[in-house]
Enzyme design. Structure first.
Site, PDB file in Angstrom:
ATOM      1  N   SER A 175       0.729  -1.156  -0.047  1.00  0.00           N
ATOM      2  CA  SER A 175       0.085   0.081  -0.111  1.00  0.00           C
ATOM      3  C   SER A 175       0.696   1.365  -0.014  1.00  0.00           C
ATOM      4  CB  SER A 175      -0.839  -0.051   1.243  1.00  0.00           C
ATOM      5  OG  SER A 175      -1.483   1.390   1.497  1.00  0.00           O
ATOM      6  N   TYR A 235      -2.432  -0.020   9.945  1.00  0.00           N
ATOM      7  CA  TYR A 235      -2.597  -0.645   8.671  1.00  0.00           C
ATOM      8  C   TYR A 235      -1.133  -0.651   7.707  1.00  0.00           C
ATOM      9  CZ  TYR A 235      -4.032  -0.821   3.507  1.00  0.00           C
ATOM     10  OH  TYR A 235      -4.023  -1.339   2.408  1.00  0.00           O
TER      11      TYR A 235
END
Length: 358
Positions: A147, A172
């Site tokens: 990501s 995350y």
């Protein structure tokens, strides 16, 4: 780089009912022949499972369509969780996959603050199970989702894969950086060709309802107020899902080369790429284009008082002001740069939303 012909291969797509995963499966069914494509997804309720069921239905209809069925591909879906080690081990033993694309993950920056357990279970334990399965059932290539969040609070833009990514600002992001480290370790120890892909703000039809463009649309349709973070002074490198899938498919076919170093031990067959539009958009511009396309598609009435339904608010914990991809490595190695403009992409989303919800 080792070239991989996906025709006739056995391919696992985890997170196959997800936004990116379902679009990847459709692309594989359309583009290749004689492939065995297996999808797994736990169908959790992070967002409305009916949207995941809709995506699976579209895949099934495509697989049986006259345009695709003669290609001789097979499509199988398993409801299961990558955090279930015995289930993953059994799946790999049964199919002996050639290529694995791991897209299953607990997504969302803000939700990682509210529910960290889900991120450790799916993104750490689940990815470990995939790595172990690839170790004991050797694959030609493991491709996995990282990501743009790994860049954290980096001030230098555009973000390059050569930049240090040691300062995540959300759990995350930390789990995604951990995935890259774990993959590097397994590539080194067990000579597993692996490629991580850092996605930048993916959007499009049938996307994730927790993403801004989708959530804004839902709220506006209900007459609710949308919140524009950092008073509109955020920039995002929005990347249309078809561009993401194009990047994945190209990368799947080019695995990092296995070779030994001077010490006779494997040099890790490991790579990481950004997939991003390379054109960061100001949130104000993004919201205005979204508004125009929602009006054009008839999702909102022509006399909608947009200004009465927006509120400027401060930056939220875990967010960063700018994401901006340097995707020159992807262009260099795979001849691809995302091309779909924000207006084109939001038009496709608005037309899908009108057909699906209105």
């Amino acid at each position: 780089m080792e070239k991989i012909d996906l025709n006739g291969k056995t391919i696992l797509v985890t997170g196959a009912a997800g936004f990116i995963g379902s679009n990847l499966v459709k692309r594989l069914l359309k583009d290749f022949t004689g492939a065995t494509i297996v999808g797994i997804d736990n169908m959790n309720a992070y967002y409305d499972p009916s949207l995941k069921e809709y995506r699976l239905k579209v895949i099934q209809e495509l697989a049986l369509s006259p345009a695709v069925s003669p290609k001789g591909n097979t499509w199988s879906f398993i409801k299961g969780d990558i955090a279930d080690k015995s289930a993953i081990d059994a799946l790999f033993a049964q199919y002996q996959f050639d290529v694995v694309v791991n897209l299953a993950a607990q997504a969302g920056v803000r939700y990682s603050i509210e529910n960290p357990d889900a991120y450790i279970e799916s993104n750490i334990i689940g990815f470990y199970n995939i790595l172990e399965a690839c170790r004991h059932n050797p694959v030609d290539h493991l491709v996995y989702a990282s990501s743009s969040s790994v860049y954290g609070g980096n001030k230098k833009v555009p973000f390059s894969t050569d930049d240090r990514v040691d300062n995540p600002v959300s759990l995350y992001a930390a789990t995604k950086k951990s995935n890259e480290l774990m993959a590097h370790c397994y590539s080194k120890l067990y000579n597993i060709p692996s490629t991580g892909l850092r996605f930048f703000t993916v959007y499009g039809p049938a996307g994730r309802p927790d993403m801004a463009y989708f959530g804004f649309t839902n709220k506006l349709l209900k007459g609710q107020t949308i919140q524009i973070y950092n008073y509109g002074n955020c920039r995002r490198d929005f990347t249309y899902v078809d561009d993401i899938v194009e990047g994945i498919v190209r990368v799947m076919q080019g695995a990092p080369e296995r070779k030994n170093g001077e010490d006779g031990l494997p040099v890790p067959p490991y790579a990481v790429y950004n997939i991003g539009g390379g054109q960061p958009e100001n949130l104000f511009d993004f919201v205005n284009i979204l508004k125009e396309e929602l009006l054009r598609a008839g999702v909102l009435p022509e006399d909608y008082d947009f200004d009465a339904h927006k509120q400027l608010v401060p930056m939220q914990p875990g967010d960063v002001p700018t994401t901006y991809a340097d995707a020159t490595a992807l262009e260099r190695d795979f001849g691809f740069t995302p091309k779909i403009t924000l207006r084109e992409g939001l038009r496709q989303f608005a037309e899908w939303y009108k057909a699906y919800y209105c």
